[in-house]
Write an enzyme that holds these catalytic residues in place. Structure first.
Site, PDB file in Angstrom:
ATOM      1  N   SER A 139       1.926 -11.723   1.689  1.00  0.00           N
ATOM      2  CA  SER A 139       2.587 -10.829   2.629  1.00  0.00           C
ATOM      3  C   SER A 139       2.554 -11.465   4.010  1.00  0.00           C
ATOM      4  O   SER A 139       1.743 -12.367   4.281  1.00  0.00           O
ATOM      5  CB  SER A 139       1.847  -9.480   2.673  1.00  0.00           C
ATOM      6  OG  SER A 139       2.296  -8.672   3.748  1.00  0.00           O
ATOM      7  N   TYR A 152      -6.142  -4.058   3.042  1.00  0.00           N
ATOM      8  CA  TYR A 152      -4.873  -4.610   2.551  1.00  0.00           C
ATOM      9  C   TYR A 152      -4.593  -5.982   3.156  1.00  0.00           C
ATOM     10  O   TYR A 152      -4.286  -6.941   2.430  1.00  0.00           O
ATOM     11  CB  TYR A 152      -3.712  -3.659   2.863  1.00  0.00           C
ATOM     12  CG  TYR A 152      -2.371  -4.236   2.481  1.00  0.00           C
ATOM     13  CD1 TYR A 152      -1.969  -4.273   1.145  1.00  0.00           C
ATOM     14  CD2 TYR A 152      -1.512  -4.775   3.438  1.00  0.00           C
ATOM     15  CE1 TYR A 152      -0.754  -4.822   0.783  1.00  0.00           C
ATOM     16  CE2 TYR A 152      -0.290  -5.322   3.085  1.00  0.00           C
ATOM     17  CZ  TYR A 152       0.087  -5.350   1.756  1.00  0.00           C
ATOM     18  OH  TYR A 152       1.297  -5.904   1.397  1.00  0.00           O
TER      19      TYR A 152
END
Length: 257
Positions: A139, A152
């Protein structure tokens, strides 16, 4: 079944688009996600439209035994996995101390443990044949610490580092690994991560899941190691490398907030 692409999180979002792309390109599929009903519907659609074969397997990847069960399934069915797409993952928004600990543990199990185990199991087979490709969904979050999504961001930093390290270990083989790093994307991720109040998805232009998947497919086939989707996201990733960490983490906090 030969020439198979194993895709986790295949029933929605970027994983769904990957399923369509690989089927379009003539690959057979093993589709893995929690929702068996959605998987069966997708299997029927892709087999009918693209004349390929697809198997489905409903699994909760936060369960520690899931990766081994997937691998056992492929061995029992003689499914020859040529490409592994570790797409499954999720996030959670809020101050770490106020979040549900069990959800954070499950996030680590899905985003890291399942990915590592599946990579380990199928990479050994790929090394025996000296061919294969692995795509790990990292990401834009991998390039900086992420206050208000601390776990995360940390899991995606792990995925990026892990994938880059593997690329060097595999440099003398015909096996390619890619860390795909999308920015905010129009999927159900935002709702599941409780991001309605986050400035992140409001302040950055969201790509579609199809755009990200098409980009990822092209970079995987080209043998890239790290691929950041979108010019603005590339700029942000570069900034995370060159600016002092104290600035990067505070700016990320302001954007998230």
């Amino acid at each position: 079944m030969e020439n198979v692409v194993l895709i986790t999180g295949a029933s929605s979002g970027i994983g769904l688009e990957f399923s369509k792309i690989f089927a379009r390109e003539g690959y057979n599929l093993l589709l893995v996600a929690r929702n068996e009903e959605k998987l069966l519907s997708l299997k029927e659609e892709l087999e009918r439209k693209h004349k390929i074969k697809a198997e489905v397997l409903a699994k909760d990847l936060y369960k520690r035994e899931a990766a081994e069960e997937i691998y056992k399934f492929t061995k029992e069915k003689n499914i020859q996995v040529e490409i592994l797409v570790n797409n499954a993952g999720f996030g959670d928004f809020g101050e770490f101390a106020s979040l549900d600990l069990k959800k954070q543990e499950e996030m680590i199990d899905v985003n890291i443990m399942a990915l590592v185990k599946l990579t380990y199991l199928y990479l050994r087979d790929m090394k025996e044949k000296n061919r294969g490709r692995i795509m790990n969904l990292a990401s834009l979050a991998a390039f900086q610490p992420g206050p208000l999504m601390a776990v995360y961001y940390a899991t995606k930093a792990f995925v990026l580092s892990f994938t880059e390290a593997l690329s060097v270990e595999l440099k003398d083989t015909n096996i390619k690994v890619l860390a795909l790093c999308p920015g905010p994307t129009k999927t159900d991720f935002e709702e599941k991560a409780n991001l309605e109040s986050s400035g992140l998805f409001k302040n950055l232009k969201n790509a579609t899941a199809k755009e990200v998947a098409e980009y990822g497919y092209k970079k995987l086939m080209k043998g890239r190691v790290v691929a950041v989707h979108g010019f603005k996201n590339k700029t942000i990733a570069f900034g995370g490398k060159v600016f002092p960490r104290s600035i990067v983490r505070y700016v990320t906090y302001l954007i998230q907030k």
